[in-house]
Design a protein around this motif. Sequence first.
Motif, PDB file in Angstrom:
ATOM      1  N   ARG A 188      -7.513  -3.031 -13.995  1.00  0.00           N
ATOM      2  CA  ARG A 188      -6.434  -2.463 -13.193  1.00  0.00           C
ATOM      3  C   ARG A 188      -6.721  -1.030 -12.798  1.00  0.00           C
ATOM      4  O   ARG A 188      -6.510  -0.630 -11.666  1.00  0.00           O
ATOM      5  CB  ARG A 188      -5.162  -2.407 -14.029  1.00  0.00           C
ATOM      6  CG  ARG A 188      -4.297  -3.562 -13.923  1.00  0.00           C
ATOM      7  CD  ARG A 188      -3.114  -3.298 -14.849  1.00  0.00           C
ATOM      8  NE  ARG A 188      -2.553  -4.542 -15.269  1.00  0.00           N
ATOM      9  CZ  ARG A 188      -1.835  -5.308 -14.465  1.00  0.00           C
ATOM     10  NH1 ARG A 188      -1.591  -4.927 -13.233  1.00  0.00           N
ATOM     11  NH2 ARG A 188      -1.365  -6.446 -14.895  1.00  0.00           N
ATOM     12  N   SER A 189      -7.201  -0.237 -13.773  1.00  0.00           N
ATOM     13  CA  SER A 189      -7.395   1.179 -13.443  1.00  0.00           C
ATOM     14  C   SER A 189      -8.528   1.324 -12.437  1.00  0.00           C
ATOM     15  O   SER A 189      -8.492   2.209 -11.584  1.00  0.00           O
ATOM     16  CB  SER A 189      -7.612   2.022 -14.695  1.00  0.00           C
ATOM     17  OG  SER A 189      -8.623   1.471 -15.479  1.00  0.00           O
ATOM     18  N   SER A 192      -0.036  -0.139  -9.235  1.00  0.00           N
ATOM     19  CA  SER A 192      -0.163  -1.002 -10.413  1.00  0.00           C
ATOM     20  C   SER A 192      -1.597  -1.423 -10.694  1.00  0.00           C
ATOM     21  O   SER A 192      -1.945  -1.725 -11.826  1.00  0.00           O
ATOM     22  CB  SER A 192       0.676  -2.272 -10.216  1.00  0.00           C
ATOM     23  OG  SER A 192       0.159  -3.013  -9.119  1.00  0.00           O
ATOM     24  N   GLY A 193      -2.432  -1.473  -9.635  1.00  0.00           N
ATOM     25  CA  GLY A 193      -3.766  -2.032  -9.805  1.00  0.00           C
ATOM     26  C   GLY A 193      -3.751  -3.535  -9.971  1.00  0.00           C
ATOM     27  O   GLY A 193      -4.726  -4.129 -10.425  1.00  0.00           O
ATOM     28  N   ASN A 194      -2.632  -4.182  -9.601  1.00  0.00           N
ATOM     29  CA  ASN A 194      -2.553  -5.643  -9.723  1.00  0.00           C
ATOM     30  C   ASN A 194      -3.567  -6.314  -8.808  1.00  0.00           C
ATOM     31  O   ASN A 194      -3.907  -5.787  -7.760  1.00  0.00           O
ATOM     32  CB  ASN A 194      -1.157  -6.130  -9.318  1.00  0.00           C
ATOM     33  CG  ASN A 194      -0.171  -6.012 -10.456  1.00  0.00           C
ATOM     34  OD1 ASN A 194      -0.567  -6.044 -11.625  1.00  0.00           O
ATOM     35  ND2 ASN A 194       1.091  -5.884 -10.137  1.00  0.00           N
ATOM     36  N   SER A 195      -4.004  -7.507  -9.202  1.00  0.00           N
ATOM     37  CA  SER A 195      -4.924  -8.215  -8.325  1.00  0.00           C
ATOM     38  C   SER A 195      -4.282  -9.453  -7.730  1.00  0.00           C
ATOM     39  O   SER A 195      -4.942 -10.342  -7.235  1.00  0.00           O
ATOM     40  CB  SER A 195      -6.213  -8.569  -9.059  1.00  0.00           C
ATOM     41  OG  SER A 195      -5.895  -9.177 -10.272  1.00  0.00           O
ATOM     42  N   LYS A 220      -9.104  -0.835 -10.059  1.00  0.00           N
ATOM     43  CA  LYS A 220      -8.491  -1.218  -8.789  1.00  0.00           C
ATOM     44  C   LYS A 220      -7.670  -0.055  -8.232  1.00  0.00           C
ATOM     45  O   LYS A 220      -7.700   0.242  -7.042  1.00  0.00           O
ATOM     46  CB  LYS A 220      -7.601  -2.435  -9.013  1.00  0.00           C
ATOM     47  CG  LYS A 220      -7.496  -3.277  -7.779  1.00  0.00           C
ATOM     48  CD  LYS A 220      -7.639  -4.758  -8.077  1.00  0.00           C
ATOM     49  CE  LYS A 220      -8.228  -5.450  -6.876  1.00  0.00           C
ATOM     50  NZ  LYS A 220      -8.825  -6.723  -7.184  1.00  0.00           N
ATOM     51  N   LYS A 221      -6.919   0.595  -9.111  1.00  0.00           N
ATOM     52  CA  LYS A 221      -6.093   1.719  -8.675  1.00  0.00           C
ATOM     53  C   LYS A 221      -6.963   2.850  -8.138  1.00  0.00           C
ATOM     54  O   LYS A 221      -6.601   3.519  -7.190  1.00  0.00           O
ATOM     55  CB  LYS A 221      -5.254   2.244  -9.849  1.00  0.00           C
ATOM     56  CG  LYS A 221      -3.978   1.485 -10.046  1.00  0.00           C
ATOM     57  CD  LYS A 221      -3.295   1.877 -11.337  1.00  0.00           C
ATOM     58  CE  LYS A 221      -2.342   3.037 -11.173  1.00  0.00           C
ATOM     59  NZ  LYS A 221      -1.476   3.180 -12.370  1.00  0.00           N
TER      60      LYS A 221
END
Lengths: 220, 620
Positions: A15-16, B307-310, A18-19
């Motif tokens: 997640r981090s 959130s960094g959700n995928s 991706k952020k």
Amino acid sequence: MKYISHLDLHRLFKRSLKKAGIRTDYSKGFNPHEIVNVVQPLSLGFESSSEYFELETPDTVDRAVMEELNRSLPMGIAFTYLKKLPLQKKNLSAYSEYATYRFSVPAQLTEEQTRQLQSFMDQPQIMVLKRSKKTKEPVAKDVRSQIRSFQVSYEDGRILGECMLRCASNETLNPLPLVQALCAYACVEVCSSIAIRRLELYGLKDGRLISLPEIYDEVL
Amino acid sequence: MNCNEVQEKLDRILPRVEKPARYIGEEPNSVIRAPREGELRFAFCFPDSYEIGMSYLGMQILYHGLNRTDFCYCERAFAPGKDMIDEMRAEGLPLFTLETKTPLSQFDMIGFTLQYELCYTNILLMLNLAGIPLNAKDRGEDDPIIVCGGPCAFNAEPLADFFDIVLVGDGELQLKELAKLAHQRKTEGFSKEELLLRACKLPGVYIPSFYQPQYDEKGRYLRMHKLHPQAPDQVRKAIIDDINEAEFPEENIVPLIEVVHDRSVIEIMRGCSRGCRFCQAGMLYRPVRQRTPEKIAQLAQKQLESSGNSELSLLSLSTSDHTEFEPLVLQLMDYCGKRQISLSLPSLRLDNFAFKIMDEMQGLRKTGLTFAPEAGTQRLRDVINKNITEAEIFTALEKAIELGWTSVKLYFMMGLPTETDEDLDGIADLADRIMKLAAAKNQGFRGRFSVSVSVANFVPKPYTPFQWVPQNTEAEFERKHQYLAAKFKKLKGVTFHYHDSYTSRLEAIFARGGRECCELLRIAYENGCIFDAWTEFFNRQGWDLALQQAGIDDSCLALTGFAAGEPLPWEIIDCGVSEEFLLREYNKSLQAQTTPDCRLGCNGCGINRYTECKWGNIYE
């Protein structure tokens, strides 16, 4: 943060990334997934001051990115150091041989019990309850050969110790049952929980112990 | 007990319990800070496990809404797991909030969301674990004000003894207004009675203690007697006219452990105009309102970034009904595709566009297809106004099989009004014909294809055209289960699941019951019933005994139904849709007459008495 499991830690790091907009390479196959790896799972409830996370990315990851990643991580987890590794098939876990741990057990000991603690390692065999892979039943096993070093002392109502145990992909000794065996050996009733922290993971290079990422020479 | 003492006890307990991260808080985007002097302390409680509660969008909306005000700090609590409950009791640890580890009893206001009838015992569990008296009348000036909301709050009579305030309708503005009043009380120091009096003037606020239900000598509900002259005669649900203006979170709390739905969710529409007669949500959430594609795209981007959700999911009762659905989906697919984010579109109608996007989105991976025909014959589908035809199902299936799908799930209900065995035959028959179609399409290679049929027991709900009908008896349900099971035994490649009829009966009792159910609920909790929605924890003995002790059996009205025109225990709430409309729909259903989608012409449900319905007639 010690209550976050290995898989949850994986998810948290993904997640981090991706952020922070860091892309990861994906495995090829029926169900593609990110090529990321948290080296050597840590038991739920253990703290650690030295965990490693590997990823394959086409992007540049520098200190600025690291700080960005840290901003999105919850309190108690942070990236502290970065190293570029050569692209190769084996991941870092495959090179892990040993891990060091520090433990602390609150207990009231008699002098006799304190002396007994010190003789724990003098036993020819050290029997520890390990869960059998097949039946899931606890089985007593001699783990003497999996302990590379072990020190223990008793100070201010606490049994304190440090040890270096096997932590390889094919053989691992969990410190918790070992500490429990120690307490049983010294007839100590554990009234409260046992605190364990992983200090470092080690690999072997030319027969010498070195901290895990030092397996590789500096790659730039 | 102060927060440090809670934390100390917690540190001792956590190493011994399953999934300890459920109880630690600390999640990114949660609001953790020192409470400010004089602000309202609000605890949002979800009466089920952390993993289920954290997948619930409504909590995220209300949590962030309250925390954006300058007078309120909102925190969260969930029902702890069974092992944790035992540890907490042994250690004397009261239920606390995840953010600041403050015991619930120290809050000014506690809000529960009522999503499902079988969570009710968990509400009592949570109050009990918090050391808060269960009955509203036993709580004093210093105890927290206990509030509830959510779809089940439209008939909160089975919980009326336990709650000080019940909120019905759209909660975004309403909850804030109530919190503001509670904050005023805290500042000015007026009484609880005064708070309730002021609150009952807000839209959608029902104060159970201001009313007393009256019964005839046989125990049938007669009328609601108003105990307070200033209380309204009927409580009309709160309505937000335009949901584009409504608050929606952009920085959702991200759980540290895996929860049921690990994804960003954007509500694209509220309400549904299809008018299925069994569906409570379709009536309660009227009128249909939608967010603009610009707003949806902006919210999606912000939520994904924070959130960094995928995974991104769109929420509504009928996703494809959004007037700008196609451009919206294409835009989101493009955005997600570039970022390795998957897009999930639940409750999608399977038309050509749906297949096109599913094919693009999933690439080679073909997950299951799901249809909800709900009934086995066209006649019965007309009765329930489920506007899906067999031709539509088969056209979609043919396409799906050609595209390589290998499994299909079908959802049905049994015990629907006017149902006969012929309708049950229709269920098995449909599954059989689907298998035959697959075999023909796959050149006789039927092993590749599977059909899963799931049959739920019909539970008549308040505020639907079926609110008057009897529920099937347990014996009827059992007979029908056996009847269908025998039919399915002969079908290869088809699996058949059905629901337990005992819990469906309980659902019906709490869905349509009156205040007499409060006693039943209390006894059931005392008998050890909690987590009733979890089959592994369901305590049938406890419920059997509770039903017996509370004197509720198969003859209760919630199960046998009501005569049209008879007073209904939940009539104190006006859900916006008129009783005349529901009755008209009920009578049409008995003739197997369908009612078209509101977009083809207004059907006069009555919601436009209270707000502008922008949806009726749009395709006329």
